[in-house]
Design an enzyme around this catalytic site. Structure first.
Site, PDB file in Angstrom:
ATOM      1  N   ILE A 155       3.036   0.454  -6.665  1.00  0.00           N
ATOM      2  CA  ILE A 155       1.994  -0.363  -6.345  1.00  0.00           C
ATOM      3  C   ILE A 155       1.950  -0.213  -4.626  1.00  0.00           C
ATOM      4  CG2 ILE A 155       3.138  -2.381  -6.650  1.00  0.00           C
ATOM      5  CD1 ILE A 155       0.384  -3.559  -7.260  1.00  0.00           C
ATOM      6  N   SER A 156       0.711   0.079  -4.128  1.00  0.00           N
ATOM      7  CA  SER A 156       0.846   0.206  -2.701  1.00  0.00           C
ATOM      8  C   SER A 156       1.003  -1.071  -1.867  1.00  0.00           C
ATOM      9  CB  SER A 156      -0.478   1.051  -2.244  1.00  0.00           C
ATOM     10  OG  SER A 156      -0.295   2.255  -2.446  1.00  0.00           O
TER      11      SER A 156
END
Length: 215
Positions: free
Chosen positions: A63-64
């Site tokens: 997840i960025s």
């Protein structure tokens, strides 16, 4: 699936931090305040969900970090009811941010494990994406084109021509360009007419690679 006042307070702090880092789009900041990022992470990471860091989500993906999500979202210049194509659904967090910004989101994920998990999670959180697809992001979704904007959440060695073709005139494609194990250059492509595109490069980032012919 709890979302408490403590989580809301942490989201407010995160939005304030992103504003300090240069995120000025109030639509983006409000979406960050609204979307419960901790519900998109493994419960073991819940205490860290509102730090400005990426985390693993399985299938070799991440997840960025919130800044990257907010930065790409700001570059899109989303208006209410815009048709947005997202390449790389991942955890679904970016999908939820775009939905909270008022976009009609069409999203493709190439990892079956993540596609199945996210397809179940998003409806539980009230995120109604227009279309979720398991497939090759390089090909886009021609049956639903054209799109007001396209966002790619993985590093691509090239800008895929099918994605360029699926952009409306005046539309924006936001994509990190660069090979695997390289720093990628965040690139904005604006479609000027049937054949001409305006290109801008706006900074260096690191993304997981966008893989071709995965499926």
């Amino acid at each position: 699936m709890k979302d408490t006042s403590k989580h809301q307070g942490l989201r407010n702090q995160l939005a304030n931090l992103l504003e300090q880092k240069g995120i000025t789009d109030t639509n983006v900041l409000e979406a960050v305040r609204k979307v419960p990022r901790h519900l998109f992470l493994n419960s073991g990471f819940e205490d860290y969900a509102y730090q400005d860091k990426p985390f693993p989500i399985g299938a070799g993906q991440t997840i960025s970090q919130p800044y990257t999500v907010a930065y790409q979202s700001q570059l899109l210049q989303v208006k209410k009811d815009d048709k947005v194509l997202e390449i790389g659904t991942g955890s679904g967090y970016q999908t939820a941010i775009l939905h909270a910004m008022g976009a009609k989101v069409y999203s493709i994920e190439r990892q079956l494990e993540l596609f199945k998990a996210t397809s179940l999670l998003l409806p539980k959180l009230g995120v109604r994406a227009k279309h979720l697809s398991f497939g090759d992001g390089y090909k886009g979704l021609p049956n639903f084109a054209p799109f007001d904007s396209i966002i790619v959440t993985a590093g691509a060695p090239i800008i895929p021509k099918p994605l360029m073709a699926q952009l409306k005139i005046g539309g924006r494609l936001i994509i990190p360009v660069g090979g695997e194990n390289q720093v990628q250059i965040m690139t904005i492509l604006i479609r000027k007419d049937e054949t001409r595109f305006e290109k801008h490069e706006v900074g260096e980032f690191r993304f997981v690679p966008m893989l071709e012919n995965k499926n």
